[in-house]
Design a protein around this motif. Structure first.
Motif, PDB file in Angstrom:
ATOM      1  N   ALA A   6      40.406  41.982  29.173  1.00  7.50           N
ATOM      2  CA  ALA A   6      40.617  43.112  30.054  1.00  7.50           C
ATOM      3  C   ALA A   6      39.629  43.235  31.001  1.00  7.50           C
ATOM      4  O   ALA A   6      39.606  44.057  32.071  1.00  7.50           O
ATOM      5  N   ASN A   7      38.581  42.601  31.040  1.00  6.44           N
ATOM      6  CA  ASN A   7      37.474  42.647  32.002  1.00  6.44           C
ATOM      7  C   ASN A   7      37.764  41.348  32.962  1.00  6.44           C
ATOM      8  O   ASN A   7      36.700  40.994  33.625  1.00  6.44           O
ATOM      9  N   ILE A   8      38.668  40.784  33.043  1.00  2.00           N
ATOM     10  CA  ILE A   8      38.868  39.584  34.187  1.00  2.00           C
ATOM     11  C   ILE A   8      40.129  40.114  34.996  1.00  2.00           C
ATOM     12  O   ILE A   8      40.998  40.660  34.704  1.00  2.00           O
ATOM     13  N   ASP A   9      39.769  40.151  36.380  1.00  2.00           N
ATOM     14  CA  ASP A   9      40.660  40.406  37.421  1.00  2.00           C
ATOM     15  C   ASP A   9      40.964  39.019  38.299  1.00  2.00           C
ATOM     16  O   ASP A   9      40.216  38.447  38.502  1.00  2.00           O
ATOM     17  N   LEU A  10      42.239  38.615  38.419  1.00  2.00           N
ATOM     18  CA  LEU A  10      42.680  38.004  39.065  1.00  2.00           C
ATOM     19  C   LEU A  10      44.045  38.054  40.171  1.00  2.00           C
ATOM     20  O   LEU A  10      44.609  38.858  39.810  1.00  2.00           O
ATOM     21  N   GLU A  11      43.493  37.744  41.320  1.00  2.00           N
ATOM     22  CA  GLU A  11      44.502  38.042  42.534  1.00  2.00           C
ATOM     23  C   GLU A  11      44.627  36.731  43.446  1.00  2.00           C
ATOM     24  O   GLU A  11      43.499  35.999  43.781  1.00  2.00           O
ATOM     25  N   ILE A  12      45.997  36.548  43.656  1.00  2.00           N
ATOM     26  CA  ILE A  12      46.531  35.374  44.389  1.00  2.00           C
ATOM     27  C   ILE A  12      47.037  35.967  45.758  1.00  2.00           C
ATOM     28  O   ILE A  12      47.813  36.864  45.883  1.00  2.00           O
ATOM     29  N   ASP A  13      46.495  35.363  46.990  1.00  2.00           N
ATOM     30  CA  ASP A  13      46.902  35.780  48.406  1.00  2.00           C
ATOM     31  C   ASP A  13      46.959  34.815  49.197  1.00  2.00           C
ATOM     32  O   ASP A  13      45.876  34.301  49.624  1.00  2.00           O
ATOM     33  N   GLY A  14      48.165  34.184  49.516  1.00  2.00           N
ATOM     34  CA  GLY A  14      48.358  33.021  50.198  1.00  2.00           C
ATOM     35  C   GLY A  14      47.812  31.635  49.755  1.00  2.00           C
ATOM     36  O   GLY A  14      48.231  31.254  48.584  1.00  2.00           O
ATOM     37  N   ASN A  15      46.773  31.146  50.274  1.00  2.00           N
ATOM     38  CA  ASN A  15      45.913  30.027  49.413  1.00  2.00           C
ATOM     39  C   ASN A  15      44.795  30.330  48.840  1.00  2.00           C
ATOM     40  O   ASN A  15      43.937  29.578  48.474  1.00  2.00           O
ATOM     41  N   THR A  16      44.336  32.006  48.690  1.00  2.00           N
ATOM     42  CA  THR A  16      43.199  32.212  48.272  1.00  2.00           C
ATOM     43  C   THR A  16      43.363  32.881  46.946  1.00  2.00           C
ATOM     44  O   THR A  16      44.176  33.673  46.430  1.00  2.00           O
ATOM     45  N   LEU A  17      42.485  32.445  45.856  1.00  2.00           N
ATOM     46  CA  LEU A  17      42.236  32.863  44.549  1.00  2.00           C
ATOM     47  C   LEU A  17      41.068  33.708  44.379  1.00  2.00           C
ATOM     48  O   LEU A  17      39.828  33.261  44.831  1.00  2.00           O
TER      49      LEU A  17
END
Length: 149
Positions: A66-77
């Motif tokens: 629950a304390n992990i946030d992950l976001e993908i945008d284009g080629n950026t993690l």
């Protein structure tokens, strides 16, 4: 009056680093949480590529899903989260405290655009495993849910 900002520890080399580390070691003899330099927690990461796309492995022992946030945008993690300080019984004294805690944030540029719909993130035995496929055209940014196993 002009003020000069001094940042101890930034850009040190050679003997300066050894002196600073010795001072840190001495301070930690009295209090393991005391340090001369600010500590930043940066989880260790491996990024691999195979025929199916990319695999990102992140060492996050002690972090709740629950304390992990992950976001993908284009080629950026973008990866961020928090590991709370261990709560030991009252009266417990530290002699050494090396396990980092608190917030962390990492941002990586991958060598190809990522198919945000293909991203799968699983967390098991303290390792976050992120699998994603490369994309030939841009996609919309997406927040990814991490599944604990």
């Amino acid at each position: 009056m002009n003020l000069i900002r001094i940042r101890i520890g930034a850009g040190l080399t050679g003997l300066d680093k050894e002196i600073t580390q010795s001072f840190n070691d001495m301070m930690q003899l009295f209090n393991p949480f005391m340090t001369y330099q600010e500590r930043n927690w940066r989880p260790h990461v491996d990024i691999c590529e195979d025929n199916d796309g990319f695999l990102v492995l992140v060492e996050l022992a002690g972090v709740e899903v629950a304390n992990i946030d992950l976001e993908i945008d284009g080629n950026t993690l973008k990866l961020s989260g928090c590991r709370p300080r261990l709560h030991l019984p009252l009266g417990t004294r530290y002699h050494l405290a090396e396990i980092p805690c608190g917030s962390f944030a990492r941002i990586f540029s991958l060598p190809a655009l990522i198919d945000a719909e293909s991203v799968e993130a699983t967390y098991s035995q303290g390792v976050l495993n992120i699998r994603m496929a490369a994309l030939s055209k841009p996609s919309v940014a997406k927040r990814v849910s991490v599944v604990g196993r």
